[in-house]
Scaffold this motif. Structure first.
Motif, PDB file in Angstrom:
ATOM      1  N   UNK A   1       0.762  -1.076  -0.018  1.00  0.00           N
ATOM      2  CA  UNK A   1       0.007  -0.010  -0.023  1.00  0.00           C
ATOM      3  C   UNK A   1       0.858   1.478   0.059  1.00  0.00           C
ATOM      4  N   UNK A   2       0.249   2.378   0.075  1.00  0.00           N
ATOM      5  CA  UNK A   2       0.911   3.727   0.009  1.00  0.00           C
ATOM      6  C   UNK A   2       1.686   3.887   1.446  1.00  0.00           C
ATOM      7  N   UNK A   3       2.819   4.847   1.162  1.00  0.00           N
ATOM      8  CA  UNK A   3       3.372   5.438   2.372  1.00  0.00           C
ATOM      9  C   UNK A   3       2.627   6.527   2.950  1.00  0.00           C
ATOM     10  N   UNK A   4       2.739   6.626   4.396  1.00  0.00           N
ATOM     11  CA  UNK A   4       1.963   7.806   4.890  1.00  0.00           C
ATOM     12  C   UNK A   4       2.384   9.173   4.280  1.00  0.00           C
ATOM     13  N   UNK A   5       3.545   8.981   3.937  1.00  0.00           N
ATOM     14  CA  UNK A   5       4.391  10.235   3.406  1.00  0.00           C
ATOM     15  C   UNK A   5       3.744  10.853   2.086  1.00  0.00           C
ATOM     16  N   UNK A   6       3.485   9.899   1.258  1.00  0.00           N
ATOM     17  CA  UNK A   6       2.944  10.250  -0.148  1.00  0.00           C
ATOM     18  C   UNK A   6       2.434   9.253  -0.875  1.00  0.00           C
ATOM     19  N   UNK A   7       1.447   9.477  -1.580  1.00  0.00           N
ATOM     20  CA  UNK A   7       0.733   8.423  -2.400  1.00  0.00           C
ATOM     21  C   UNK A   7       1.623   7.908  -3.593  1.00  0.00           C
TER      22      UNK A   7
ATOM     23  N   UNK B   1       5.710  -2.571  -0.961  1.00  0.00           N
ATOM     24  CA  UNK B   1       5.682  -4.190  -1.278  1.00  0.00           C
ATOM     25  C   UNK B   1       6.462  -4.932  -0.720  1.00  0.00           C
ATOM     26  N   UNK B   2       6.649  -5.011   0.515  1.00  0.00           N
ATOM     27  CA  UNK B   2       7.540  -5.946   1.376  1.00  0.00           C
ATOM     28  C   UNK B   2       7.231  -6.733   2.585  1.00  0.00           C
ATOM     29  N   UNK B   3       7.908  -7.302   3.133  1.00  0.00           N
ATOM     30  CA  UNK B   3       7.599  -8.042   4.401  1.00  0.00           C
ATOM     31  C   UNK B   3       6.777  -9.502   4.125  1.00  0.00           C
ATOM     32  N   UNK B   4       7.101 -10.314   3.324  1.00  0.00           N
ATOM     33  CA  UNK B   4       6.188 -11.264   3.023  1.00  0.00           C
ATOM     34  C   UNK B   4       6.681 -12.519   3.492  1.00  0.00           C
ATOM     35  N   UNK B   5       7.874 -12.478   4.487  1.00  0.00           N
ATOM     36  CA  UNK B   5       8.360 -13.610   5.354  1.00  0.00           C
ATOM     37  C   UNK B   5       8.995 -14.687   4.203  1.00  0.00           C
ATOM     38  N   UNK B   6       8.440 -15.916   4.561  1.00  0.00           N
ATOM     39  CA  UNK B   6       8.950 -17.082   3.443  1.00  0.00           C
ATOM     40  C   UNK B   6       7.880 -16.946   2.480  1.00  0.00           C
ATOM     41  N   UNK B   7       7.129 -16.172   2.317  1.00  0.00           N
ATOM     42  CA  UNK B   7       6.123 -16.264   1.113  1.00  0.00           C
ATOM     43  C   UNK B   7       6.041 -15.423  -0.005  1.00  0.00           C
TER      44      UNK B   7
ATOM     45  N   UNK C   1      -1.418  -5.929  -7.427  1.00  0.00           N
ATOM     46  CA  UNK C   1      -1.758  -5.189  -6.586  1.00  0.00           C
ATOM     47  C   UNK C   1      -1.042  -3.708  -6.759  1.00  0.00           C
ATOM     48  N   UNK C   2       0.250  -3.845  -6.728  1.00  0.00           N
ATOM     49  CA  UNK C   2       1.051  -2.714  -7.092  1.00  0.00           C
ATOM     50  C   UNK C   2       0.756  -2.132  -8.408  1.00  0.00           C
ATOM     51  N   UNK C   3       0.707  -2.612  -9.585  1.00  0.00           N
ATOM     52  CA  UNK C   3       0.072  -2.390 -10.732  1.00  0.00           C
ATOM     53  C   UNK C   3      -1.122  -1.494 -10.339  1.00  0.00           C
ATOM     54  N   UNK C   4      -2.004  -2.032  -9.794  1.00  0.00           N
ATOM     55  CA  UNK C   4      -3.543  -1.494  -9.703  1.00  0.00           C
ATOM     56  C   UNK C   4      -3.303  -0.040  -8.845  1.00  0.00           C
TER      57      UNK C   4
ATOM     58  N   UNK D   1      -7.999  -2.163  -6.464  1.00  0.00           N
ATOM     59  CA  UNK D   1      -7.464  -3.276  -6.055  1.00  0.00           C
ATOM     60  C   UNK D   1      -8.530  -4.334  -5.963  1.00  0.00           C
ATOM     61  N   UNK D   2      -8.128  -5.635  -6.304  1.00  0.00           N
ATOM     62  CA  UNK D   2      -9.331  -6.518  -6.228  1.00  0.00           C
ATOM     63  C   UNK D   2      -9.741  -7.276  -4.753  1.00  0.00           C
ATOM     64  N   UNK D   3      -8.749  -6.784  -3.969  1.00  0.00           N
ATOM     65  CA  UNK D   3      -8.926  -7.338  -2.568  1.00  0.00           C
ATOM     66  C   UNK D   3      -8.789  -6.199  -1.384  1.00  0.00           C
ATOM     67  N   UNK D   4      -9.669  -6.342  -0.217  1.00  0.00           N
ATOM     68  CA  UNK D   4      -9.392  -5.183   0.585  1.00  0.00           C
ATOM     69  C   UNK D   4      -7.627  -5.031   1.127  1.00  0.00           C
TER      70      UNK D   4
END
Length: 409
Positions: A359-365, A370-376, A387-390, A397-400
């Motif tokens: 999602x967007x940074x609080x600092x700027x749209x 797009x990070x923090x996926x762990x082992x996934x 989602x990033x492209x959208x 985006x297609x999901x919340x």
């Protein structure tokens, strides 16, 4: 230098997948990475698209197991003593995320991202010319006792509620599916929709080649700061773009801090050993959940790896962990030839509730995270790219996305 529409920071599987998705929408994209494509966790993972892995690591079950695991310095979960005090705030957030209500919320969000990623996977592979690298070998989770199997059943019931196919097996059925298992394993659960890639490093390098062939540029540059403005974002070394996507894996939180976003990302240090291709007749990925590791069949060999070591980015690797997993694998797969292996350690970017930041940074749209996926990361890369492209192009985006917001902490 000419200003591209988008700069993606990070040339791992998430960053390059996002870059390609943006390129497919007609945008001019540049990728910046401190080392180049497939240099980090994207090269050394188990190669699985683990769409059935919807349950967060943070859960009541892990709280029951953690004390026993933490007493074993070579066990499935460990915190290096030199890092324990530094990680205490993250561990507190992890503990809070283990409440039943939060686990249910994380599971719903994780399932939505998994379903999206599964739907996007084959079209993405076809569009990038990498579909021949996809395998459908499934995954076999094995148990050493009836008690261990029964303890796993609530997790399988949760998967069933979310429409995930699986089949429980006895020892005879497991032997037919995967010969050579030790008789110590009396039960198993097979998930046929657990896909894999022939080799994760080759896959990410193929994505990089496809991106360049489409006119994209990949440059080596270490990014430490982002400076958003009214008409774009400035980065280190004179780089500038109308939009920046931050997908720098375990290094992302340091860069996000430059715009005031304090995101509790920690580093799961993963270890593995890759043996030559003929080391074992592996027919499906096998997960030894009670010991925290998997054995995977890749085109480059048989990979034995997993476990979680919380130790940050700076401490030296402890390859005794890779050796311990290989020794167990020999006992669990008696025909396994342990000779000729290559050891590896990589950084998995992990957040306390097991969900990535998208999602967007609080600092700027104009800055998208797009990070923090762990082992996934490999598993969720197609959905994250969509989602990033959208987000960058202003599509719905297609999901919340609220569960993945950087403001949730």
């Amino acid at each position: 230098m000419a200003q591209p529409d988008v700069i993606v920071v990070g040339a791992g599987v998430v960053g390059l997948s996002a870059a390609l998705a943006l390129q497919m929408r007609g945008l001019e994209v540049v990728v910046l990475d401190r080392e180049g494509p497939a240099a980090g966790a994207s090269a050394g993972n188990a190669g699985a698209f683990a769409f059935t892995d919807i349950l967060p690591l943070a859960s009541p079950g892990i709280l029951r197991k953690a004390p026993r695991w933490l007493l074993d310095p070579l066990g499935p979960l460990t915190v290096k003593p030199a890092y324990a005090l530094k990680i205490a705030p993250w561990m507190f957030r992890f503990w809070r995320a283990c409440s039943p209500a939060r686990v249910e919320g994380s599971t719903v969000a994780q399932t939505a991202l998994m379903d999206l990623s599964k739907a996007e996977l084959e079209p993405f592979l076809a569009a990038t010319g990498t579909l021949p690298m996809l395998r459908r070998d499934g995954n076999l989770q094995v148990y050493e006792s009836e008690a261990e199997f029964r303890a796993s059943l609530p997790g399988w019931e949760a998967r069933s509620r979310h429409g995930i196919a699986f089949r429980h097996m006895d020892a005879e059925e497991m032997a037919e599916l995967q010969p050579g298992l030790s008789p110590r394993f009396v039960k198993g659960s097979f998930t046929p929709e657990w896909y894999s890639i022939s080799d994760p490093r080759d896959y990410v390098l193929a994505l990089a080649d496809r991106f360049r062939a489409g006119g994209g540029r990949i440059e080596r540059a270490e990014v430490t700061t982002l400076s958003p403005g009214a008409d774009g974002v400035a980065l280190d070394h004179g780089w500038r773009a109308g939009h920046v996507v931050l997908a720098a894996g375990a290094h992302s939180h340091r860069i996000a801090r430059s715009v005031g976003d304090k995101i509790p990302l920690e580093t799961e240090r993963g270890y593995n050993t890759t043996l030559p291709p003929g080391a074992f007749d592996l027919r499906t990925q096998v997960t030894f959940g009670g010991h925290g590791f998997v054995v995977s069949r890749l085109s480059s060999g048989i990979r034995v790896g997993g476990a979680v070591e919380l130790g940050g980015l700076e401490l030296a690797p402890n390859f005794r962990r890779a050796e311990a997993m290989l020794k167990k694998a020999q006992a669990f797969l008696p025909g396994l030839d342990p000779q000729g292996g290559v050891q590896w350690m990589g950084f998995r970017p992990s957040l306390p509730d097991s969900l990535p930041v998208i999602g967007s940074s609080r600092a700027s749209p104009r800055i998208t995270y797009a990070f923090g996926h762990g082992h996934l990361g490999l598993t969720q890369s197609p959905g994250t790219a969509r989602l990033v492209a959208d987000l960058v192009t202003g599509a719905a985006p297609p999901i919340p996305l609220a569960p993945f917001s950087s403001t949730r902490f």
